[in-house]
Design a protein around this motif. Structure first.
Motif, short mmCIF file in Angstrom:
data_model
loop_
_atom_site.label_atom_id
_atom_site.label_comp_id
_atom_site.label_asym_id
_atom_site.label_seq_id
_atom_site.Cartn_x
_atom_site.Cartn_y
_atom_site.Cartn_z
N GLY A 274 0.79 -1.21 0.00
CA GLY A 274 0.00 0.00 0.00
C GLY A 274 0.82 1.27 0.00
N ARG A 275 2.13 1.15 -0.16
CA ARG A 275 2.95 2.35 -0.24
C ARG A 275 4.01 2.17 -1.33
N ARG A 276 4.46 3.28 -1.87
CA ARG A 276 5.50 3.22 -2.89
C ARG A 276 6.82 2.84 -2.22
N LEU A 277 7.53 1.91 -2.84
CA LEU A 277 8.79 1.46 -2.28
C LEU A 277 9.84 2.54 -2.50
N PRO A 278 10.43 3.09 -1.42
CA PRO A 278 11.45 4.13 -1.60
C PRO A 278 12.64 3.60 -2.40
N ASN A 279 13.28 4.50 -3.12
CA ASN A 279 14.39 4.10 -3.97
C ASN A 279 15.52 3.46 -3.16
N LYS A 280 15.80 3.99 -1.96
CA LYS A 280 16.87 3.44 -1.13
C LYS A 280 16.57 1.98 -0.76
N THR A 281 15.28 1.67 -0.51
CA THR A 281 14.90 0.30 -0.17
C THR A 281 14.95 -0.59 -1.39
N ARG A 282 14.53 -0.05 -2.52
CA ARG A 282 14.53 -0.84 -3.75
C ARG A 282 15.94 -1.27 -4.15
N VAL A 283 16.90 -0.34 -4.06
CA VAL A 283 18.25 -0.70 -4.49
C VAL A 283 18.87 -1.71 -3.53
N PHE A 284 18.50 -1.64 -2.25
CA PHE A 284 19.03 -2.64 -1.31
C PHE A 284 18.43 -4.01 -1.60
N LEU A 285 17.14 -4.05 -1.87
CA LEU A 285 16.49 -5.31 -2.21
C LEU A 285 17.07 -5.90 -3.48
N ASP A 286 17.30 -5.06 -4.49
CA ASP A 286 17.93 -5.53 -5.73
C ASP A 286 19.34 -6.08 -5.45
N PHE A 287 20.05 -5.42 -4.55
CA PHE A 287 21.41 -5.85 -4.23
C PHE A 287 21.40 -7.23 -3.56
N VAL A 288 20.46 -7.45 -2.63
CA VAL A 288 20.36 -8.77 -1.98
C VAL A 288 20.05 -9.84 -3.01
N ALA A 289 19.13 -9.57 -3.92
CA ALA A 289 18.82 -10.53 -4.98
C ALA A 289 20.05 -10.84 -5.82
N GLU A 290 20.84 -9.82 -6.09
CA GLU A 290 22.07 -9.99 -6.86
C GLU A 290 23.07 -10.87 -6.10
N VAL A 291 23.18 -10.64 -4.80
CA VAL A 291 24.09 -11.44 -3.96
C VAL A 291 23.69 -12.91 -3.98
N LEU A 292 22.40 -13.18 -3.84
CA LEU A 292 21.95 -14.58 -3.79
C LEU A 292 22.11 -15.26 -5.14
N ALA A 293 21.89 -14.51 -6.22
CA ALA A 293 22.05 -15.09 -7.56
C ALA A 293 23.52 -15.44 -7.84
N ALA A 294 24.42 -14.73 -7.18
CA ALA A 294 25.87 -14.97 -7.40
C ALA A 294 26.40 -16.10 -6.54
N ASP A 295 25.56 -16.69 -5.70
CA ASP A 295 25.99 -17.74 -4.77
C ASP A 295 25.17 -18.99 -5.05
N PRO A 296 25.47 -19.73 -6.13
CA PRO A 296 24.61 -20.83 -6.56
C PRO A 296 24.71 -22.05 -5.66
N ARG A 297 24.07 -23.14 -6.11
CA ARG A 297 24.07 -24.38 -5.32
C ARG A 297 25.44 -24.69 -4.73
N PRO A 298 25.45 -25.23 -3.50
CA PRO A 298 24.29 -25.72 -2.74
C PRO A 298 23.57 -24.67 -1.92
N ALA A 299 23.92 -23.39 -2.08
CA ALA A 299 23.27 -22.36 -1.26
C ALA A 299 21.91 -21.96 -1.81
N PHE A 300 21.85 -21.54 -3.08
CA PHE A 300 20.62 -20.96 -3.61
C PHE A 300 20.35 -21.41 -5.04
N VAL A 301 19.07 -21.40 -5.37
CA VAL A 301 18.60 -21.46 -6.75
C VAL A 301 17.90 -20.13 -6.95
N THR A 302 18.28 -19.36 -7.95
CA THR A 302 17.73 -18.02 -8.12
C THR A 302 16.26 -18.09 -8.47
N ALA A 303 15.58 -16.97 -8.13
CA ALA A 303 14.13 -16.88 -8.41
C ALA A 303 13.89 -16.84 -9.91
#
Length: 303
Positions: A274-303
Motif C-alpha cells: 500500500g505504499r511506494r517502495l522508496p528508492n533506497k529500499t529498492r536498491v538494497f532489495l535488488d542488491f540482496v537478490a544480486e548477492v543470492l544469484a551470485a551464490d549458486p548451489r548448494p546455497a541458492f537457486v535463483t528466483a
C-alpha cells in the motif's frame, strides 16, 4: 507547518500508534501535535482519527488519507533526491530485519560493495527470527527464509535454497550413511525446535508419510547452535542449503538422502504494501537478490 509536513506527522502518528509517541519521536509536546492534526482535519473537512483516553483508531477517511499520504510523501522524497543530485541518487537510512546467521553469512560480508555503490545509504540491520510488524516497529524491509505466514506485506521472491540433510564424515564413518528417509530413526539427529517443538523433516519422492519427527540428545531453536552441533559430529540435520553451503563445498559436511529432497525453501524480501517502495529500499532489495544469484548451489537457486 505546511500541508506536507502535517501529512508526514499524521503518518508518524498512525505508525507509532498514538499522538504521544509521535510527539516523543519528533521532540515536541503532545498538544502541538494535536493542534496540527486538528488543523489538517479542518483543511480536509473530515475527521481522521477517533480518540479515547485509552485508544486511537482511524476513521474510514483517515485510512484513505494515510494510504494516499504514503504515496505522496514517498513520491516527494524521490523528487527531492532526483533534483538534489541531478539524477536519482538513493540516500537515507534503511532499517532491515534478517535471520541472524543468514545476515552474518550473506548480508554483512557484502555490505562494503553495497556502500561503494550507494555511499549515501545507511543500513540498520536487526538480527531476529521472529515475525516483525514492519509498520508498527518502524522497519522498511524484512528478509525471510522459509514459507511465509499469511501477511499483509508485499513479498518479493529473491531466491530459493535446496533443503539438505547433512552430517560430518566423522559421524557417518562411525554410524553409517542413511539410504532412505525412514533410516533417520536409527540415527542421532540435531533437532531444530523453535518454540520448543521439534520441527518435522520433510521428504519427497517416497511412498507414505513425507515427513519424520527427528529425535536426538540436543535440540535448539538457534541456527548458529545447529551449525555448531553438526560440526561437532553430534548427528544429522535437515536444513536449508545456505546454512551449510561452505561446509558442503569444503567437504566438512556431507549431504545425504539427496534423492529424497523436498522442494526448495524460498527466500523473500518483505515490505509494507500500500505504499511506494522508496528508492533506497529498492536498491538494497535488488542488491540482496544480486548477492543470492551470485551464490549458486548448494546455497541458492535463483528466483
Amino acid at each position: 507547518m505546511d500541508r506536507l509536513d502535517a501529512l508526514k506527522l499524521f503518518i508518524r502518528i498512525v505508525e507509532s500508534g498514538s499522538f504521544a509517541a509521535a510527539a516523543r519521536d519528533i521532540g515536541v509536546g503532545q498538544p502541538a501535535v494535536s493542534k496540527q492534526i486538528a488543523s489538517l482535519e479542518r483543511y480536509l473537512g473530515a475527521q481522521l482519527v477517533r480518540r479515547t483516553s485509552r485508544s486511537m483508531t482511524l476513521t474510514e477517511t483517515g485510512q484513505s488519507v494515510y494510504e494516499a499520504g504514503l504515496r505522496i510523501v514517498g513520491d516527494f522524497s524521490e523528487l527531492e533526491a532526483s533534483v538534489g543530485h541531478g539524477q536519482m541518487s538513493p540516500s537515507g537510512l534503511i532499517r532491515v530485519t534478517v535471520p541472524p546467521v543468514f545476515g552474518r553469512l550473506y548480508i554483512v560480508p557484502r555490505l562494503p560493495a553495497f556502500f561503494a555503490r550507494y555511499p549515501q545509504v545507511c543500513v540498520d540491520l536487526s538480527a531476529t527470527e521472529r515475525n516483525v510488524n514492519l509498520v508498527e516497529e518502524g522497519f522498511d524491509l524484512s528478509i525471510k527464509s522459509g514459507p511465509l505466514a499469511d501477511s499483509s506485506m508485499h513479498a518479493r521472491h529473491l531466491a530459493s535454497s535446496p533443503v539438505v540433510v547433512v552430517a560430518t564424515p566423522e559421524y557417518l564413518d562411525k554410524h553409517g550413511r542413511p539410504e532412505r528417509p525412514h533410516e533417520i530413526e536409527r540415527h542421532a539427529c540435531v533437532v531444530f525446535a523453535p518454540m520448543r517443538e521439534p520441527r518435522a523433516w520433510r521428504f519427497g519422492n517416497i511412498e507414505g508419510p513425507g515427513q519424520y519427527v527427528p529425535s536426538g540428545n540436543f535440540r535448539t531453536g538457534d541456527a548458529e547452535q545447529i551449525r555448531a552441533a553438526v560440526l561437532a559430529h553430534m548427528g544429522l540435520v535437515q536444513a536449508p542449503g545456505w546454512l551449510f553451503a561452505a561446509e558442503i563445498a569444503s567437504g566438512a559436511v556431507v549431504s545425504v538422502l539427496e534423492d529424497f529432497a523436498p522442494p526448495p525453501l524460498p527466500v523473500h524480501g518483505l515490505h509494507p504494501s500500500g505504499r511506494r517502495l522508496p528508492n533506497k529500499t529498492r536498491v538494497f532489495l535488488d542488491f540482496v537478490a544480486e548477492v543470492l544469484a551470485a551464490d549458486p548451489r548448494p546455497a541458492f537457486v535463483t528466483a
